[in-house]
Design an enzyme around this catalytic site. Structure first.
Site: not given
Lengths: 258, 473
Positions: B212, B215, B234, B237, B363
């Site tokens: 999340c 949270c 979630c 929260c 990269d």
């Protein structure tokens, strides 16, 4: 007989193609007739240190790193014991820093690490980013040569290649040896020319890229150490490493010629 | 704020250099933009002053910016709107400046009713200090060239904090990293895709953020579309996938085309892949928010011609070849999945050209986050995979560890030779694919265009465009 590879927090620490390291260990073991079992341990789960052969801890973003340091503290004692017993551990970037004493932020605040190894990291303003070539430490190179089934059959690699991307500068205490000397790039801290760390069977490094596919000699050393620890006295067949070596030498020639 | 004396020389020099460059047949926006910003660092704000009465629209996110912006531009054209845009894909401040100046008269006035810009994620904060967008479309957030931006979290946070409170956000409801922008924000518009037959309940793809963003708890998913896109909740929260205002339903995939319904309106798009469904939907949602009539939207979407390197087709004597830019794991996974789905029983030959220059991302570890393992599903149909580019060897190694037989893989770093090798092993009826990274795209496209019989229908219009156009990176 099976080899158990444990990937710690693959859902949190999985930046920069880390899973390539796991794929490489599993494939190179399988190609030699030893099956591997992959354990993925997530937040809140208890790793079974007694029944694992190779432990891998990768790098993560800052937020994720904070989430899991707390979680790891819970079984720090078991991990410390396993390391003392010779557990083969590869720790990259964030995972490498975690094993140390602390991570010091730019404002001077220190986030405690697991304190298992005598190393510490200090955040710098400038990120170290780019290709890295490392000349292997003599002892490490000798150890790798010993693993090869028929030494001298092919030109052995005496460098490590990878890509670094870190803002932490890591310093090693007296008891720890680096993996080698920097030929190109920054390495541990950009000041002392050293890269990575070896302690017992623990290997820490800033190199991703990922590390093991293009450094088959290091991958094989990890496998050999794990087998030996398991009590397997088994001849180590060599593999067709043409492409691994080609990928390795191509980048060496490009970024560290001569 | 008022225009300062610096504005006029900046505008005039910018227009003049742009004019000279175009006369020379070169790209006419980035360099003039660089010069103009040197003279007047506030030039974007000054150019916007008193112009664009219908507002400024920005499109940002990791993937799909260019396609979404081009789709929306096509719709606006259908609707007869006069707008200024950086269609050339120059999506930094300099490119935006150049595009603005080009459509502004020497008097500082612009005839455009609105501005439509695709904006690089890292540029959004600085842009929003200069102008206040009326509308912001956010497509998705995936790992992309981390060596340039630092960490994904930082990018997402900076974009979220930069968007002014009264900017109307048009957000991807299915991406938690994007949908969080609308939590606590008024008048947000969400778009999303309903559960598809190929949606998965468990994802084994590269994880971006299954946690999340508000949270930190683990997100539960009812289904995944791709990457972290899906129907999420979630437990920590209560944050969840918002109910989309505009939802794609009854998605059908036809030859080279997708047909779908949004709130009862049937739309058709000459693109493939779920990611392009999101791009079409984002453009649709923005157009609806701008009150564009349905007919213009429908035509604008269905008659859209794909841009260079975005699933563009070339006809060879051996068969068709599709060119698709790859630049990060999420986008590349979508291309691989599209190839596997489209394969059916046909044979396939592939050319993958990986460079590691600054514009590609230095990269290349992202190659290991791509699920090339999916190619195993069609292993019997793959004739050849030619690995090319500066990192051809790394690509070949990646395929070896993805379980593709080494006998099918060829390493040919030079593009010209790679194309020749591909054609030599191309069996009758096989479908070709070329997947280059950004800096390999244009040289490869030039080789393909020179060797193909004729550009396929989709690409014909491209030749009419000015040469040397800069593509979005």
């Amino acid at each position: 007989m099976k080899l158990t590879i444990c990937h710690l927090y693959p859902d949190l620490l999985d930046l920069y193609g880390d899973r390539g390291n796991i794929l490489t260990l599993a494939a190179r073991s399988r190609w030699r007739g030893i099956e591997t079992v992959l354990q993925k341990i997530s937040l809140g789960e208890q790793p079974d240190y007694e029944n694992m052969d190779i432990l891998f801890i990768g790098g993560g973003s800052d937020r994720e790193q904070r989430l899991l340091t707390e979680d790891l503290q819970k079984h720090e004692r078991e991990l410390r014991q396993a390391i003392a017993d010779g557990l083969v551990l590869l720790a990259i970037c964030g995972g490498y820093q975690l094993l140390g004493q602390y991570y010091q932020l730019t404002d001077g605040q220190r986030i405690p690490g697991l304190g298992i190894l005598d190393l510490w990291t200090i955040a710098a303003e400038q990120r170290c980013i780019g290709n890295v070539v490392v000349r292997l430490a003599e002892t490490l190179r000798a150890e790798m040569l010993e693993q090869a089934a028929a030494p001298g059959t092919a030109a052995p690699l005496d460098t490590l290649v990878g890509f670094e991307n870190h803002s932490g500068q890591t310093y090693l205490g007296d008891g720890l040896r680096p993996l080698g000397k920097i030929l190109t790039g920054h390495g541990n801290n950009g000041a002392d020319g050293c890269e990575g760390m070896r302690y017992k069977n623990v290997f820490g490094t800033y190199l991703h890229g990922p590390l093991l596919p293009k450094n088959p000699h290091l991958a094989d050393l990890l496998l050999a150490l794990a087998w030996r620890r398991k009590g397997l006295d088994w001849e180590f067949p060599s593999l067709d490493d043409r492409w691994e070596k080609l990928a390795h030498t191509t980048i060496v020639k490009r970024v560290a010629p001569g | 704020m008022k225009r300062t004396w610096r504005f006029w020389p900046a505008l005039w020099v910018c227009k003049l250099t742009g004019w000279v460059l175009r006369k020379l047949g070169k790209n006419g926006t980035t360099l003039p933009g660089v010069i103009a910003n040197r003279i007047d660092p506030q030039i974007i704000a000054h150019l916007a002053m008193g112009n664009y009465p219908d507002g400024i629209m920005i499109i940002t996110g990791t993937n799909g910016k260019t396609t979404t912006a081009n789709l929306l531009a096509n719709i606006l054209r259908q609707a007869g709107k006069r707008f200024s845009c950086n269609e050339a894909g120059a999506n930094l401040l300099t490119g935006i400046t150049g595009a603005m100046a080009q459509s502004t008269r020497w008097t500082g006035r612009s005839a455009a009713q609105m501005a439509l810009w695709e904006v690089d994620e890292a540029t959004v904060p600085r842009l929003c200090e200069l102008v206040k967008p009326a509308l912001a479309v956010v497509t998705n957030f995936f790992r992309d060239q981390l060596d340039r931006y630092g960490e994904l979290d930082t990018t997402v946070r900076l974009v979220r904090e930069a968007l002014p409170e009264d900017t109307r956000c048009i957000l991807n409801a299915d991406d938690p990293l994007v949908a969080q922008f609308g939590w606590q924000r008024a008048a947000t518009v969400y778009f999303g895709v309903e559960r598809l037959p190929e949606s998965r309940e468990i994802s084994d793809e590269v994880r971006e953020s299954r946690f999340c963003p508000l949270c930190g708890a683990t997100l539960d998913y009812a289904w995944f579309q791709y990457g972290q896109l899906g129907n999420f909740t979630c437990a920590g929260c209560g944050f969840h996938r918002p109910q989309p205002h505009w939802q794609a339903q009854e998605v059908q995939r036809r030859q080279e085309r997708m047909v779908f319904q949004v709130n009862g309106l049937e739309l058709s798009l000459a693109l493939q892949g779920t990611y392009n469904l999101y791009n079409g939907l984002a453009a649709y949602s923005a157009a609806k928010t701008l009150h564009i009539p349905d007919e213009a939207i429908r035509t604008g979407l269905s008659e859209f011609v794909p841009r260079a390197g975005r699933m563009e087709s070339f006809a060879f004597p051996e068969g068709l070849l599709t060119l698709a830019l790859v630049k990060n794991p999420a986008g590349c996974n979508q291309v691989i999945r599209t190839i596997v789905q489209a394969a059916q029983r046909r044979e396939i030959c592939l050319l993958i050209a990986i460079n590691d220059q600054a514009a590609d991302g230095r990269d290349i570890s992202w190659l290991w986050d791509v699920d090339f393992e999916w190619l195993q599903e069609i292993a019997g149909q793959i004739r050849t995979i030619v690995c090319a580019g500066l990192r051809a060897e790394d690509m070949a190694l990646r395929l070896k560890y993805a379980g593709i037989g080494m006998d099918k893989i060829r390493i040919e770093p030079a593009l010209e030779i790679a194309v020749r090798t591909l054609r030599q092993s191309w069996g009758n009826g096989a479908h070709g694919y070329a997947l280059p990274t950004y800096t390999a795209l244009h040289p490869l496209r030039a080789i393909l265009a020179a060797q193909s019989l004729s550009l396929a229908k989709n690409s014909a219009a491209l030749r009419a465009q000015p040469a040397g156009r800069e593509e979005n990176i």
